[in-house]
Design an enzyme around this catalytic site. Sequence first.
Site, PDB file in Angstrom:
ATOM      1  NE  ARG A 117      25.740  18.612 -48.148  1.00 41.20           N
ATOM      2  CZ  ARG A 117      25.515  17.997 -47.094  1.00 41.20           C
ATOM      3  NH1 ARG A 117      26.478  17.742 -46.257  1.00 41.20           N
ATOM      4  NH2 ARG A 117      24.468  17.789 -46.434  1.00 41.20           N
ATOM      5  CB  CYS A 130      46.106   6.965 -47.316  1.00 39.18           C
ATOM      6  SG  CYS A 130      46.487   8.502 -47.641  1.00 39.18           S
ATOM      7  CG  ASP A 295      34.504   5.513 -44.132  1.00 37.26           C
ATOM      8  OD1 ASP A 295      33.486   5.999 -43.482  1.00 37.26           O
ATOM      9  OD2 ASP A 295      34.834   6.326 -45.342  1.00 37.26           O
TER      10      ASP A 295
HETATM   11  C1  LIG Z   1      30.985  13.488 -47.065  1.00 42.67           C
HETATM   12  C2  LIG Z   1      30.175  13.900 -48.264  1.00 42.67           C
HETATM   13  C3  LIG Z   1      29.635  14.935 -48.638  1.00 42.67           C
HETATM   14  C4  LIG Z   1      29.955  16.118 -47.743  1.00 42.67           C
HETATM   15  O1  LIG Z   1      29.429  16.252 -46.474  1.00 42.67           O
HETATM   16  P1  LIG Z   1      29.558  17.508 -45.507  1.00 42.67           P
HETATM   17  O2  LIG Z   1      29.215  16.933 -44.155  1.00 42.67           O
HETATM   18  O3  LIG Z   1      28.958  18.701 -46.016  1.00 42.67           O
HETATM   19  O4  LIG Z   1      31.246  17.605 -45.456  1.00 42.67           O
HETATM   20  C5  LIG Z   1      28.973  15.200 -49.564  1.00 42.67           C
HETATM   21  N1  LIG Z   1      28.791  14.246 -50.350  1.00 42.67           N
HETATM   22  C6  LIG Z   1      29.213  12.855 -50.242  1.00 42.67           C
HETATM   23  C7  LIG Z   1      28.530  11.585 -51.040  1.00 42.67           C
HETATM   24  C8  LIG Z   1      29.538  12.661 -48.904  1.00 42.67           C
HETATM   25  O5  LIG Z   1      30.245  11.460 -48.747  1.00 42.67           O
HETATM   26  S1  SF4 Z   2      42.719   8.799 -48.672  1.00 44.56           S
HETATM   27 FE1  SF4 Z   2      42.812   7.663 -50.423  1.00 44.56          FE
HETATM   28  S2  SF4 Z   2      42.052   9.130 -51.945  1.00 44.56           S
HETATM   29 FE2  SF4 Z   2      42.697  10.426 -50.261  1.00 44.56          FE
HETATM   30  S3  SF4 Z   2      44.787  10.774 -50.320  1.00 44.56           S
HETATM   31 FE3  SF4 Z   2      44.804   8.877 -49.388  1.00 44.56          FE
HETATM   32  S4  SF4 Z   2      44.728   7.419 -50.874  1.00 44.56           S
HETATM   33 FE4  SF4 Z   2      44.177   9.150 -51.770  1.00 44.56          FE
END
Ligand SMILES: *Cc1c(COP(=O)(O)O)cnc(C)c1O
Ligand code: SF4
Length: 369
Positions: A117, A130, A295
């Site tokens: 991915r 946000c 996070d």
């Molecule tokens: C969260 C994320 C994804 C997607 O992860 P899924 O578990 O498939 O939703 C892909 N790449 C990165 C760098 C991510 O942080």
């Molecule tokens: S979390 Fe960050 S990237 Fe996502 S909609 Fe809010 S301000 Fe934009």
Amino acid sequence: MELVSSNPKQKSVSESQWLDWKWQIQNRIKEEAELEEYIHLSSEEREALHSCAEVFSFSTTPYYLGLADPKDPNCPIRLQVIPRKEELHVRPWDRRDPLAEESHMPVKGVTHRYPDRALWYLSHVCAVYCRFCTRKRKVSQSFGTPGLEDWNDALEYFRNHSEIKEVILSGGDPLNLSDSKLDYLLGELKAIPHINQVRIHSRYPVTLPMRINSELCTVLRKHYPVYLITHFNHPKELTPLVKERIEMLAKEGAVTVLNQAVLLKGINNSVETLTELFYGLTKIGIKPHYLHQCDEVFGSSHFRVPIEEGVEIMKQIRGRISGLSVPLYVVDLTGGGGKVPLPANYLEETKSSSYVFRNYKGDLYEIGF
Ligand SMILES: *Cc1c(COP(=O)(O)O)cnc(C)c1O
Ligand code: SF4
């Protein structure tokens, strides 16, 4: 259609302007004086608006601000968009780039961490900033936004890496791009034989639902299947306009819509609020997918809920509501370790020929193997 807003400004705009996403973007609220036309700011909010300005921009659409309680500073909408002085607190664990996205960047604008991915940042702009944003190190600043040349490099990278099965359009908000740019990008991605699926991560269904219109749906339908992951955090965000546009996404756009929420202290960290959110989402056709631990981004410690509390909340929810409405609680490991599920433990004891479980009610059950 009923317009949901308590804000005085709406009375001076026509319905067609209010429902025009470009009008909403052009009329974003960024200054204290404009904000005070909608809500009564507390002295703490007013102070934080100034002291936090350097750290992370403030901006909201009139629509989203219209959902806020004009009198209550602890309103869950206000807490998501109006700065608080805690944003200036720096904790030892806080990072500028908690998920190490910049160091897993083979070409500008692409984070390729998991082999299969890739995350692609297409815009640094969002309609609403946000306060807990993981990417506040760069989101809201035009500096470093990937340009057309970077897009071509990224597409070339995807074409040359057959292990990539999925590309996730992210940002900022990728729906900030025009329909024709989205059409182009989706077309290029779908033409790559090894790409299995394409996903869009956007908060516009929450903060700017008027972005979802027939023109956009025509583009998304053309590139079927497209998965859209949105970001509702509180049941107050599920307005009649949202319901209407999510239905449009599914029926006209043929889009599968899922939601990822963030567990946020004082906003949604209760069984009642999350139950209402998750059931509210499935009611309008959105599958709750993830609930994220917040996070470790700088200035967000006041939003963080202890993981034990999150696990306990999810355990209680699991026993109360439909499995279809229950998302997976996950933490994205600081430093770039990727996402890890945070399941509740139901296994009480492992015996020589059986297991003992405690169910959601607290009762014990023993099963053999
Ligand atoms: C969260 C994320 C994804 C997607 O992860 P899924 O578990 O498939 O939703 C892909 N790449 C990165 C760098 C991510 O942080
Ligand atoms: S979390 Fe960050 S990237 Fe996502 S909609 Fe809010 S301000 Fe934009």
